[in-house]
Design a protein around this motif. Structure first.
Motif, PDB file in Angstrom:
ATOM      1  N   ARG A   1      52.603  43.248  36.575  1.00 19.63           N
ATOM      2  CA  ARG A   1      52.203  44.356  37.433  1.00 19.63           C
ATOM      3  C   ARG A   1      51.365  45.328  36.621  1.00 19.63           C
ATOM      4  O   ARG A   1      51.698  45.630  35.462  1.00 19.63           O
ATOM      5  N   VAL A   2      50.299  45.825  37.222  1.00 21.94           N
ATOM      6  CA  VAL A   2      49.413  46.758  36.527  1.00 21.94           C
ATOM      7  C   VAL A   2      49.198  47.990  37.386  1.00 21.94           C
ATOM      8  O   VAL A   2      49.346  47.958  38.612  1.00 21.94           O
ATOM      9  N   ASP A   3      48.864  49.105  36.723  1.00 24.44           N
ATOM     10  CA  ASP A   3      48.542  50.340  37.428  1.00 24.44           C
ATOM     11  C   ASP A   3      47.157  50.247  38.066  1.00 24.44           C
ATOM     12  O   ASP A   3      46.288  49.511  37.597  1.00 24.44           O
ATOM     13  N   VAL A   4      46.968  51.048  39.103  1.00 24.08           N
ATOM     14  CA  VAL A   4      45.669  51.162  39.747  1.00 24.08           C
ATOM     15  C   VAL A   4      45.315  52.639  39.840  1.00 24.08           C
ATOM     16  O   VAL A   4      46.097  53.438  40.366  1.00 24.08           O
ATOM     17  N   GLY A   5      44.156  53.005  39.298  1.00 19.74           N
ATOM     18  CA  GLY A   5      43.697  54.381  39.416  1.00 19.74           C
ATOM     19  C   GLY A   5      43.209  54.669  40.821  1.00 19.74           C
ATOM     20  O   GLY A   5      42.684  53.786  41.509  1.00 19.74           O
ATOM     21  N   ARG A   6      43.358  55.923  41.252  1.00 14.60           N
ATOM     22  CA  ARG A   6      42.943  56.317  42.594  1.00 14.60           C
ATOM     23  C   ARG A   6      42.185  57.629  42.562  1.00 14.60           C
ATOM     24  O   ARG A   6      42.550  58.539  41.812  1.00 14.60           O
ATOM     25  N   VAL A   7      41.145  57.714  43.362  1.00 14.58           N
ATOM     26  CA  VAL A   7      40.404  58.958  43.578  1.00 14.58           C
ATOM     27  C   VAL A   7      40.585  59.310  45.047  1.00 14.58           C
ATOM     28  O   VAL A   7      39.996  58.688  45.928  1.00 14.58           O
TER      29      VAL A   7
ATOM     30  N   PRO B   1      40.202  61.911  48.080  1.00 14.84           N
ATOM     31  CA  PRO B   1      39.539  63.149  48.535  1.00 14.84           C
ATOM     32  C   PRO B   1      40.555  64.152  49.065  1.00 14.84           C
ATOM     33  O   PRO B   1      41.507  63.786  49.760  1.00 14.84           O
ATOM     34  N   VAL B   2      40.354  65.425  48.736  1.00 16.24           N
ATOM     35  CA  VAL B   2      41.228  66.491  49.236  1.00 16.24           C
ATOM     36  C   VAL B   2      40.425  67.525  50.017  1.00 16.24           C
ATOM     37  O   VAL B   2      40.958  68.570  50.401  1.00 16.24           O
ATOM     38  N   ALA B   3      39.151  67.249  50.240  1.00 15.51           N
ATOM     39  CA  ALA B   3      38.302  68.133  51.040  1.00 15.51           C
ATOM     40  C   ALA B   3      37.229  67.282  51.696  1.00 15.51           C
ATOM     41  O   ALA B   3      36.957  66.165  51.271  1.00 15.51           O
ATOM     42  N   GLY B   4      36.628  67.805  52.721  1.00 15.55           N
ATOM     43  CA  GLY B   4      35.592  67.059  53.418  1.00 15.55           C
ATOM     44  C   GLY B   4      36.189  66.151  54.472  1.00 15.55           C
ATOM     45  O   GLY B   4      37.389  66.195  54.784  1.00 15.55           O
ATOM     46  N   PRO B   5      35.371  65.269  55.047  1.00 19.95           N
ATOM     47  CA  PRO B   5      35.849  64.360  56.092  1.00 19.95           C
ATOM     48  C   PRO B   5      36.939  63.438  55.549  1.00 19.95           C
ATOM     49  O   PRO B   5      36.941  63.076  54.368  1.00 19.95           O
ATOM     50  N   PRO B   6      37.900  63.050  56.398  1.00 21.14           N
ATOM     51  CA  PRO B   6      38.939  62.115  55.947  1.00 21.14           C
ATOM     52  C   PRO B   6      38.312  60.818  55.425  1.00 21.14           C
ATOM     53  O   PRO B   6      37.363  60.294  56.001  1.00 21.14           O
ATOM     54  N   ALA B   7      38.842  60.338  54.310  1.00 14.91           N
ATOM     55  CA  ALA B   7      38.296  59.130  53.693  1.00 14.91           C
ATOM     56  C   ALA B   7      39.403  58.423  52.925  1.00 14.91           C
ATOM     57  O   ALA B   7      40.363  59.061  52.452  1.00 14.91           O
ATOM     58  N   GLU B   8      39.278  57.100  52.823  1.00 15.06           N
ATOM     59  CA  GLU B   8      40.241  56.309  52.068  1.00 15.06           C
ATOM     60  C   GLU B   8      40.060  56.562  50.566  1.00 15.06           C
ATOM     61  O   GLU B   8      38.945  56.831  50.106  1.00 15.06           O
ATOM     62  N   PRO B   9      41.142  56.486  49.791  1.00 16.25           N
ATOM     63  CA  PRO B   9      40.996  56.635  48.336  1.00 16.25           C
ATOM     64  C   PRO B   9      40.113  55.527  47.756  1.00 16.25           C
ATOM     65  O   PRO B   9      40.061  54.414  48.271  1.00 16.25           O
ATOM     66  N   VAL B  10      39.424  55.862  46.697  1.00 19.47           N
ATOM     67  CA  VAL B  10      38.673  54.882  45.923  1.00 19.47           C
ATOM     68  C   VAL B  10      39.563  54.403  44.784  1.00 19.47           C
ATOM     69  O   VAL B  10      40.194  55.218  44.099  1.00 19.47           O
ATOM     70  N   HIS B  11      39.640  53.092  44.586  1.00 20.53           N
ATOM     71  CA  HIS B  11      40.461  52.543  43.521  1.00 20.53           C
ATOM     72  C   HIS B  11      39.608  52.227  42.300  1.00 20.53           C
ATOM     73  O   HIS B  11      38.426  51.900  42.424  1.00 20.53           O
ATOM     74  N   PHE B  12      40.214  52.321  41.129  1.00 21.01           N
ATOM     75  CA  PHE B  12      39.536  51.833  39.924  1.00 21.01           C
ATOM     76  C   PHE B  12      40.558  51.188  38.995  1.00 21.01           C
ATOM     77  O   PHE B  12      41.679  51.679  38.825  1.00 21.01           O
ATOM     78  N   LEU B  13      40.161  50.063  38.426  1.00 16.37           N
ATOM     79  CA  LEU B  13      41.010  49.335  37.491  1.00 16.37           C
ATOM     80  C   LEU B  13      40.709  49.709  36.049  1.00 16.37           C
ATOM     81  O   LEU B  13      41.575  49.577  35.182  1.00 16.37           O
ATOM     82  N   ASN B  14      39.484  50.140  35.777  1.00 18.24           N
ATOM     83  CA  ASN B  14      39.072  50.446  34.412  1.00 18.24           C
ATOM     84  C   ASN B  14      38.810  51.933  34.227  1.00 18.24           C
ATOM     85  O   ASN B  14      39.622  52.630  33.647  1.00 18.24           O
ATOM     86  N   THR B  15      37.672  52.409  34.720  1.00 13.62           N
ATOM     87  CA  THR B  15      37.271  53.778  34.423  1.00 13.62           C
ATOM     88  C   THR B  15      36.648  54.455  35.639  1.00 13.62           C
ATOM     89  O   THR B  15      36.106  53.799  36.539  1.00 13.62           O
ATOM     90  N   PHE B  16      36.724  55.771  35.624  1.00  7.47           N
ATOM     91  CA  PHE B  16      36.069  56.641  36.614  1.00  7.47           C
ATOM     92  C   PHE B  16      35.335  57.720  35.844  1.00  7.47           C
ATOM     93  O   PHE B  16      35.805  58.191  34.797  1.00  7.47           O
TER      94      PHE B  16
END
Length: 480
Positions: free
Chosen positions: A299-305, A307-322
């Motif tokens: 099992r590995v972690d998944v980074g998430r971005v 949004p907390v403002a603006g139009p509702p949107a799904e989180p963006v995932h990243f496995l390496n870097t943001f």
């Protein structure tokens, strides 16, 4: 005496071989071949061999030869047919050719035993040729070879090999064993920009897992996420797994789909860099096939971005870097130039271009206004060389590796110098911390973000955090 003895068949070979190794040309040529046709381990072996050669050559040619001053053997003792066209004018002890040959070969062998075994006869022949052609005494060659081997081990002390630092025990996960690949649906993205190799990953997959279903993605089939979702639905229905062959951007898309459908992911390295696969411990297609057949996974972690403002949107995932700031522009430039120059050179030239032309970004980071050249968040703690994140040893540590390069007077000059020299820890322009979440707001309209090699518009405000141990990924039980 070696130089006066007749060696059948050697007169037409060894003098040419000895000349080809002048100034390391033979070894640089071999390194180029290793880089072009090898897998990630072969390319690391080439890089380590060149670094070891450079250290050995600097030590022997700039320090020892001048301090010892031993004269060369007498040239007329060697038959004319063996003599080199140009007799060396440097001192004899120790042999620089032998040091370079041993350094390159031992350095490569520390990363890849196969390459080391293939290179050993060539290195031994180069070393022997120096005595055969009468330009060195046997003791010059023996000591030179020993110094070259020592240089390779010194480089390993500075930059450990992957076998020295195996990944720690990660959380084991339950995943279906799929002997023959029955139930595995693999989406292959041929446009991922993989470097040329002698082995076709699709052919390797079909040989190792003949019952796996392979889907070659084509743009007219629709967006890649749609094709991945269809494959994931099929894998879920068959109690199997989703596979993906491509670069980090393709793997990122597959990871998001695997999370939504709750299926394990099999990653086959097939892109330019394959950072996630390498940090996972998967370097070849055979590694993945072996893990899928045995049902070994972590099992590995998944980074998430999020949004907390603006139009509702799904989180963006990243496995390496943001990142935000100069790096998204670097990615854009690299992608534009890589088809003509190749990924590594395009990345280097892109970094120089971005540092010359980019402008800092204003943002509020955890409530504090900042002017930034770069905000970087890694999914897990990275080991670094200078400013550059290199490798992670734990993909389930629950941490974000946060690095901030602040703007200011001479900051751009300092960043360029730090990237070259690696000296950055005490600079007022740089900060690094390990965190579990980071809040960013106040971004100007039109700011881009980069994640796993992809570039997209950034939300005006967002939270960077992690879904811990959220993704199940196949991985062999031991590093190959």
């Amino acid at each position: 005496m070696v130089a006066s003895r007749h060696w059948p068949g050697a007169e037409g070979v060894l003098p040419r071989l000895s000349r080809s190794a002048d100034h390391g040309r033979l070894w640089f040529g071999i390194a180029g071949v290793m880089w072009a046709v090898g897998n990630p381990r072969g390319r690391r072996a080439a890089a380590r061999g060149v670094a070891s050669l450079a250290l050995a050559s600097a030590t022997v040619n700039t320090v020892l030869k001048g301090s010892i001053g031993r004269a060369r053997p007498v040239a007329h003792a060697v038959p004319l047919v063996r003599r080199l066209a140009r007799h060396p004018i440097t001192t004899s002890f120790p042999s620089g050719h032998s040091a370079s040959a041993a350094a390159f070969t031992v350095g490569a062998a520390l990363e890849s035993r196969r390459w080391g075994a293939a290179l050993a006869p060539v290195a031994a022949s180069v070393a022997f040729s120096r005595v055969y052609t009468g330009v060195h005494y046997p003791s010059d060659v023996v000591v030179g070879a020993a110094l070259g081997a020592g240089a390779a081990f010194a480089v390993r002390g500075l930059v450990p090999t992957r076998t020295q630092l195996p990944p720690p025990a990660r959380p084991r996960a339950d995943a279906p064993a799929l002997p023959g690949g029955d139930g595995l649906i693999v989406v292959v993205n041929p446009a991922s920009g993989a470097p040329p190799t002698l082995a076709d990953p699709v052919r390797q997959l079909r040989t190792a897992l003949p019952e796996a279903e392979v889907v070659l993605y084509e743009e007219d089939a629709g967006p890649l996420p749609k094709v991945l979702e269809e494959a994931a639905e099929d894998a879920l229905r068959r109690a199997g797994a989703l596979g993906v062959c491509g670069g980090d951007g393709t793997v990122n898309a597959a990871a998001g789909v695997a999370l939504r459908y709750g299926v394990p992911l099999a990653v086959l390295p097939g892109g330019t860099f394959n950072h996630f696969a390498a940090d996972l411990g998967v370097e070849t297609v055979q590694d993945t096939c072996r893990a899928v057949a045995a049902g070994t996974a972590v099992r590995v972690d998944v980074g998430r971005v999020s949004p907390v403002a603006g139009p509702p949107a799904e989180p963006v995932h990243f496995l390496n870097t943001f990142s935000i700031g100069s790096y998204p522009e670097l990615v854009r430039v690299r992608e534009r130039w890589s088809p003509r120059l190749g990924g590594p050179l395009a990345g280097l030239l892109g970094a120089v271009h971005v540092l010359r032309t980019s402008r800092p970004v204003t943002a509020v980071v955890n409530g504090r206004p900042r002017s930034l050249w770069l905000l970087f968040a890694g999914n897990g703690a990275y080991r670094s060389v200078g400013l550059a994140p290199v490798r992670r040893y734990d993909l389930a540590d629950g941490l974000l590796d946060v690095r901030i390069a602040r703007a200011g007077r001479f900051a751009r000059t300092w960043l360029l110098a730090a990237a070259v020299t690696g000296v950055h820890r005490r600079s007022p322009f740089y900060a690094a911390v390990r965190a579990r979440r980071l809040r960013v707001s106040g971004l100007p309209e039109g700011t881009d973000m980069a994640y796993d090699g992809e570039v997209a518009p950034a939300p005006p405000a967002f939270l960077i955090h992690k879904a811990e141990e959220a993704l199940t990924v196949y991985r062999p039980t031991q590093d190959p």
